[in-house]
Every structure is written in C-alpha cells, then in structure tokens.
Design an enzyme around this catalytic site. Structure first.
Site, PDB file in Angstrom:
ATOM      1  N   HIS A 119     -11.694 -26.827 -16.892  1.00  0.00           N
ATOM      2  CA  HIS A 119     -11.910 -25.719 -15.960  1.00  0.00           C
ATOM      3  C   HIS A 119     -11.675 -26.129 -14.514  1.00  0.00           C
ATOM      4  O   HIS A 119     -11.964 -25.353 -13.601  1.00  0.00           O
ATOM      5  CB  HIS A 119     -13.326 -25.185 -16.131  1.00  0.00           C
ATOM      6  N   HIS A 135     -10.840 -20.163 -16.951  1.00  0.00           N
ATOM      7  CA  HIS A 135     -10.159 -18.959 -17.373  1.00  0.00           C
ATOM      8  C   HIS A 135      -9.198 -18.505 -16.273  1.00  0.00           C
ATOM      9  O   HIS A 135      -9.505 -18.565 -15.094  1.00  0.00           O
ATOM     10  CB  HIS A 135     -11.142 -17.852 -17.746  1.00  0.00           C
ATOM     11  N   GLY A 154      -8.303 -13.921 -20.716  1.00  0.00           N
ATOM     12  CA  GLY A 154      -7.739 -12.617 -20.387  1.00  0.00           C
ATOM     13  C   GLY A 154      -6.235 -12.538 -20.502  1.00  0.00           C
ATOM     14  O   GLY A 154      -5.615 -11.645 -19.915  1.00  0.00           O
TER      15      GLY A 154
END
Length: 206
Positions: free
Chosen positions: A106, A126, A160
């Site tokens: 991350h 993300h 996403g």
C-alpha cells in the site's frame, strides 16, 4: 494477467466452486484465483483450496492462497499471497521454496521492501475508490507508475478496477489487475474475466 481475489462472503456462496471453474476456464493461464478468506478456519480453507487446486490441471489457471503458506503448499496451490498479517516474504521463500510468492502493498516503501525480499509480484492499491475502503480516496494511476518505475517485479493494480481502467493502468506500468467485485459479483463471472483480459489486449503470465 488477472487475479480474481475472493472474500469470506464469496467463498461461502454455494456456487463458488462452479463460478471459480468458469473463471479459470475463461482465463486459462492468464488468470489466478486467490482464495482469500481470513475468517475461515484452517480445515475449511484447506478443503476449499484443494477443490480449487484440482481445477489448475484442466484449465492452466493458477490457485493462489492468501496469508496461509502452509495451506497453499499442502493443497497444491501454485502461489501464496502475503499481507501485513502474514509471515515475511523472506520466511515464506525459505519455508515454501516451491511456491511463487506475491505480496500486497500500500506504499512505495512496502513495495521496495517486498521486492528486495524476493517476491515474484506485487498487488498494489487501492488505486480507485472501492467499497472495500469506504471513505478513502484511491491512490490513482500515479501510484502504479511510481511502483513500476522502482520495482523490478510485475505490479498488479487493485481497488475499484473496472475493465475501462485497464488501458490506463497498463500504460502506467501495471502488468495486470486484481479484482474482487468486478468478477465475483458479475452476473456471468466467466464473461467478466474475458472483459478484463480483452480491455487492452491480454496481459502476460503471472
């Protein structure tokens, strides 16, 4: 390459194995199914992983078990995906040298440390807004571009990601994408795999 990542809710669906079969047949060696179920006990995780491992031979696809290197090894998976809860990449490579090892990252620091430890790929995110991280902004394609420029292993973008994002992510240096809802929540999981792999030409191997 497309990594189809599961969750506890997904693997507990009565049709999960059938859907996994369609995913693996649709993508063949260009797809990896991640059995990721942190709330599942070891016995159930092992039994489920064994069922998915059987599909590798007939499809050429990969099974990757998240967190549990022991389950990955004994079930016949091809790889293990490590997270912040897992053993270190160095320990995993020493303990299960026959398995491919990936790491979830991350930040740039996480990515550089995992790469230095010898992982074969990074799942990075993300990238975009996602229900998995409510209220948190995505890191964007610039995050992937930075990692790709500094890490000499394939980068898979997660968070996403929809088929229409694939071209931009590939242009940013991603080797492939990892998705959860985009595949497993689709009406036809096999068709969703084709949509991702066809979005901007097929990505390469794992």
């Amino acid at each position: 390459m497309l990594h189809a990542v599961t969750s506890d809710d997904i693997v507990l669906r009565s049709d999960f194995v059938d859907r996994a079969r369609r995913v693996m047949h649709a993508g063949g060696p260009r797809v990896a199914v991640h059995v990721r179920a942190p709330r599942l006990d070891g016995r159930r995780l092992y039994d489920l992983s064994c069922r998915i491992a059987e599909l590798q031979q007939e499809t050429g696809a990969w099974l990757v078990v998240n967190d549990r290197a022991d389950v990955a090894l004994t079930s016949g998976a091809r790889g293990v995906q490590l997270t912040s809860r897992s053993m270190s990449p160095t320990d995993a490579r020493r303990s299960v040298p026959t398995l491919a090892v990936g790491a979830s990252v991350h930040s740039a620091d996480d990515a550089e440390a995992a790469t230095a430890a010898g992982v074969q790929w990074l799942v990075a995110g993300h990238v975009f807004e996602t229900e998995s991280h409510p209220g948190e902004d995505g890191r964007g394609t610039a995050f992937i571009e930075r990692l790709a420029a500094n890490c000499a292993v394939p980068i898979l973008a997660i968070g996403g990601v929809r088929p229409e994002h694939v071209r931009a992510l590939r242009d940013a240096g991603a080797h492939g994408v990892a998705v959860i809802r985009g595949v497993w929540h689709a009406r036809d999981a096999g068709a969703a795999v084709i949509d991702y792999l066809s979005a901007h030409g097929a990505f390469g191997g794992p």
